[in-house]
Design a protein around this motif. Structure first.
Motif, short mmCIF file in Angstrom:
data_model
loop_
_atom_site.label_atom_id
_atom_site.label_comp_id
_atom_site.label_asym_id
_atom_site.label_seq_id
_atom_site.Cartn_x
_atom_site.Cartn_y
_atom_site.Cartn_z
N GLY A 1 -6.43 -4.11 2.44
CA GLY A 1 -4.61 -3.66 2.01
C GLY A 1 -4.04 -4.78 2.92
N CYS A 2 -3.31 -4.83 2.55
CA CYS A 2 -1.87 -5.84 3.41
C CYS A 2 -0.81 -4.99 3.27
N ASP A 3 -0.02 -5.03 4.55
CA ASP A 3 1.67 -4.15 3.70
C ASP A 3 2.48 -4.76 5.15
N VAL A 4 3.44 -5.06 4.35
CA VAL A 4 4.62 -5.21 6.17
C VAL A 4 4.13 -4.38 7.04
N ASP A 5 4.20 -2.72 6.16
CA ASP A 5 4.09 -1.63 6.98
C ASP A 5 3.24 -1.13 7.25
N ARG A 6 2.67 -1.74 9.18
CA ARG A 6 1.14 -1.64 10.07
C ARG A 6 0.82 -0.47 8.93
N PHE B 1 1.15 -3.19 -16.99
CA PHE B 1 1.58 -2.68 -18.01
C PHE B 1 0.82 -1.06 -18.66
N SER B 2 0.86 -0.51 -17.86
CA SER B 2 -0.49 0.57 -17.44
C SER B 2 -0.16 1.38 -18.76
N TYR B 3 1.01 0.97 -19.31
CA TYR B 3 0.54 2.81 -20.92
C TYR B 3 -0.08 2.30 -21.69
N VAL C 1 0.84 -4.77 -5.44
CA VAL C 1 1.41 -3.51 -5.83
C VAL C 1 2.91 -3.34 -4.97
N THR C 2 3.48 -4.39 -4.52
CA THR C 2 4.17 -4.25 -3.63
C THR C 2 5.40 -4.54 -4.89
N PRO C 3 6.99 -4.27 -4.41
CA PRO C 3 8.06 -3.23 -5.42
C PRO C 3 8.25 -5.57 -5.98
N LEU D 1 14.71 4.97 -3.19
CA LEU D 1 16.38 4.49 -3.16
C LEU D 1 16.03 2.76 -3.35
N TRP D 2 14.65 2.13 -3.50
CA TRP D 2 15.35 0.65 -3.65
C TRP D 2 14.99 0.72 -4.97
N ARG D 3 14.54 1.54 -6.02
CA ARG D 3 15.37 1.48 -7.22
C ARG D 3 16.55 1.24 -7.93
N LEU D 4 17.43 2.27 -7.48
CA LEU D 4 18.49 2.29 -7.38
C LEU D 4 19.17 1.26 -7.04
N THR E 1 0.79 -1.44 0.11
CA THR E 1 0.25 -0.12 -0.11
C THR E 1 0.84 1.44 0.02
N GLY E 2 1.97 0.80 -0.81
CA GLY E 2 2.89 2.42 -0.73
C GLY E 2 2.06 3.13 -1.94
N GLY E 3 3.19 4.24 -3.23
CA GLY E 3 2.36 4.81 -3.23
C GLY E 3 1.72 4.66 -4.46
N MET E 4 2.19 3.71 -5.46
CA MET E 4 1.58 3.21 -6.85
C MET E 4 -0.20 2.55 -6.66
N ALA E 5 -0.15 2.29 -5.35
CA ALA E 5 -0.84 0.98 -4.88
C ALA E 5 -2.25 2.63 -4.53
N VAL F 1 10.68 -1.72 -18.79
CA VAL F 1 9.93 -2.72 -19.55
C VAL F 1 8.80 -2.56 -20.01
N HIS F 2 8.17 -1.24 -19.77
CA HIS F 2 7.14 -0.44 -20.31
C HIS F 2 7.65 0.10 -22.04
N ILE F 3 8.94 0.42 -22.16
CA ILE F 3 9.06 1.73 -23.03
C ILE F 3 8.86 -0.63 -24.55
N1 LIG Z 1 2.51 0.56 -14.10
C1 LIG Z 1 3.54 1.80 -13.59
O1 LIG Z 1 2.91 2.77 -14.18
C2 LIG Z 1 3.62 1.93 -11.90
C3 LIG Z 1 3.79 3.19 -11.40
C4 LIG Z 1 4.34 2.99 -10.17
C5 LIG Z 1 4.92 1.86 -9.54
N2 LIG Z 1 4.55 0.48 -10.92
C6 LIG Z 1 5.37 -1.19 -9.81
O2 LIG Z 1 4.52 -0.67 -8.64
C7 LIG Z 1 5.11 -1.68 -7.91
C8 LIG Z 1 5.23 -0.61 -6.44
O3 LIG Z 1 5.70 0.78 -7.22
P1 LIG Z 1 5.54 2.03 -5.75
O4 LIG Z 1 6.01 2.83 -6.55
O5 LIG Z 1 4.30 1.93 -5.08
O6 LIG Z 1 6.32 1.48 -4.57
P2 LIG Z 1 6.54 1.95 -2.61
O7 LIG Z 1 7.94 1.62 -2.13
O8 LIG Z 1 5.74 3.82 -2.77
O9 LIG Z 1 5.30 0.90 -2.09
C9 LIG Z 1 5.49 -0.27 -2.11
C10 LIG Z 1 4.80 -1.54 -0.26
O10 LIG Z 1 5.12 -2.58 -0.66
C11 LIG Z 1 4.95 -2.80 1.18
N3 LIG Z 1 6.31 -4.48 0.89
C12 LIG Z 1 7.10 -4.17 0.75
N4 LIG Z 1 7.42 -5.99 0.98
C13 LIG Z 1 5.73 -6.06 0.91
C14 LIG Z 1 5.28 -7.36 1.14
N5 LIG Z 1 6.35 -8.86 1.25
N6 LIG Z 1 4.10 -7.51 1.85
C15 LIG Z 1 3.60 -6.53 1.44
N7 LIG Z 1 3.28 -5.04 1.48
C16 LIG Z 1 4.93 -5.61 0.83
C17 LIG Z 1 6.26 -1.46 1.26
O11 LIG Z 1 6.07 -1.49 3.00
C18 LIG Z 1 5.10 -0.27 0.37
O12 LIG Z 1 4.43 -0.01 1.19
C19 LIG Z 1 6.32 -1.77 -8.15
O13 LIG Z 1 6.46 -3.40 -8.53
C20 LIG Z 1 6.45 -0.58 -8.98
O14 LIG Z 1 7.76 -1.42 -10.32
C21 LIG Z 1 3.75 0.89 -11.48
#
Ligand SMILES: NC(=O)c1ccc[n+]([C@@H]2O[C@H](COP(=O)([O-])OP(=O)(O)OC[C@H]3O[C@@H](n4cnc5c(N)ncnc54)[C@H](O)[C@@H]3O)[C@@H](O)[C@H]2O)c1
Length: 371
Positions: free
Chosen positions: A53-58, A145-147, A94-96, A195-198, A31-35, A213-215
């Motif tokens: 919703g489910c995330d390792v971060d409560r 593949f959101s595009y 939507v996990t990493p 940072l995890w992306r780097l 449940t990070g950014g993309m969620a 992967v998208h392009i």
């Molecule tokens: N399709 C798109 O256009 C698009 C855009 C952005 C991100 N993404 C993809 O979405 C995914 C997430 O990206 P983001 O930007 O939201 O990253 P993020 O780091 O903001 O969020 C990831 C979340 O997953 C949680 N998480 C990590 N391990 C977990 C586990 N084992 N179980 C449950 N939760 C867990 C993290 O705590 C974090 O809250 C990535 O794979 C990224 O490539 C896709």
């Protein structure tokens, strides 16, 4: 005498009420950014309910559930528990990247439909296991593949596949981002989400795995499969000893691919996070023997340009507006409701991953790789 015809053929009977769409209960995993984007897109589809919703971060999952109107009982930190206890039909994973394979397979084994974020997995071997798990489960398994959501791309793909520009000869595709040079999406130096992306250790395959992967999908959707690739990857120094805290910044920042398509066309596909001036730009040009199409997300995602027919003689381009098309989330829910597989599916995600594996091999060996 025949009876007089009624004046109106319209029935006077009340029309039966349109039946409500079949409810689909979705849980969001990670449940990070993309969620939030997944939640926003599901909210636009009648009959879809976000139930968990489910995330390792409560704290993060609780904040997400509160924001999305999910009851607090639907906030989980243990995915196995969610699968055991929560009545849901589908999972958005939507996990990493590093967690896509294991968690999607876990969901499929529990009989759930899965929409997994891109890249489908970290390598082709991993994604082949995901495809096998999806076949075994018999549920819907798609990759975001959101595009593909952009109607301009959908229209171009349909027209190229219909042969409107003849035989394809030359392709140019690029995906440009600037988040390493401009704080447009926040400061990457202090944000774990960037940072995890780097960092390879954190499961990143660099810009190639993240948006390359998208392009590759974007270009090959209209142009067809790649049969040979020569790829160069580069990681630039970004911090003292190229490290910030636990993150060794070793994943690639730029990728350039020279490709040959199965239909014989040549092309270049490139991507970078150093594209100053372009926050998030996808561009594509397809040149065939009878015409060409051009797409640039900076000028519109539901429009494109065509140089076709008589215009080819004078190299004149016309702007074209594409008809609206459903987005991936719509296609996913429709596939669940109809039982008919939707695109892009896990097999497609795996096919793209195979190209990425070939890119890494090519970069490591300095040679072109056949696919
Ligand atoms: N399709 C798109 O256009 C698009 C855009 C952005 C991100 N993404 C993809 O979405 C995914 C997430 O990206 P983001 O930007 O939201 O990253 P993020 O780091 O903001 O969020 C990831 C979340 O997953 C949680 N998480 C990590 N391990 C977990 C586990 N084992 N179980 C449950 N939760 C867990 C993290 O705590 C974090 O809250 C990535 O794979 C990224 O490539 C896709």
């Amino acid at each position: 005498m025949p009876s007089a015809k009624p004046k109106s053929t319209k029935s006077t009977k009340a029309k039966p009420a349109k039946s409500a769409p079949k409810p689909v209960r979705v849980a969001i995993l990670g449940t990070g950014g993309m969620a939030n984007r997944h939640a926003e897109l599901y909210a636009q589809i009648p009959g879809v309910q976000l139930v968990a919703g489910c995330d390792v971060d409560r704290a993060r999952v609780e904040a997400f559930c509160a924001k999305q109107g999910i009851p607090s009982a639907g906030a989980y930190t243990d995915f196995a528990k969610l699968l055991r206890e929560c009545p849901c039909d589908a999972i958005s994973n939507v996990t990493p990247d590093a967690f896509h394979a294991a968690l999607s397979i876990q969901a499929l084994k529990a009989g759930k439909h899965v929409l997994c974020e891109k890249p489908l997995g970290l390598n082709h071997a991993e994604t082949k296991r995901m495809v096998a798990a999806a076949h075994k489960a018999g549920t819907i398994a798609m990759v975001n593949f959101s595009y593909r959501d952009w109607s301009g791309l959908q229209a171009i793909a349909t027209r190229v596949q219909a042969g409107e520009i003849g035989e394809l000869r030359h392709v140019e595709a690029s995906y440009l981002q600037t988040w390493l040079t401009a704080p447009i999406w926040g400061d990457w130096r202090t944000s774990p989400g960037w940072l995890w992306r780097l960092s390879s250790k954190h499961g990143s395959k660099g810009v190639l795995g993240d948006v390359g992967v998208h392009i590759v999908d974007f270009a090959t959707f209209p142009a067809g499969p790649i049969k040979k690739v020569f790829c160069q990857l580069k990681t630039f120094s970004k911090a003292p000893k190229n490290r910030i805290g636990d993150y060794l910044l070793d994943a690639n920042d730029s990728a350039v691919l020279n490709v040959e398509f199965a239909n014989g066309a040549l092309g270049t596909i490139h991507t970078t996070r150093w594209a100053t001036g372009h926050p998030n730009r996808l561009a594509l040009k397809l040149h065939g023997t009878k015409g060409a199409f051009s797409f640039d997300s900076d000028t519109g995602t539901d429009t494109y340009r065509a140089c076709i027919g008589a215009d080819t003689a004078t190299a004149k381009w016309q702007d074209v507006k594409a008809r609206p098309t459903p987005n991936n989330h719509h296609r996913f829910i429709t596939a669940i409701r109809t039982g008919l597989a939707g695109q892009p599916d896990f097999a497609r995600g795996s096919e793209i991953q195979r190209v990425l594996d070939a890119c890494f091999e090519s970069d490591a060996t300095g040679r072109p790789v056949k696919i």
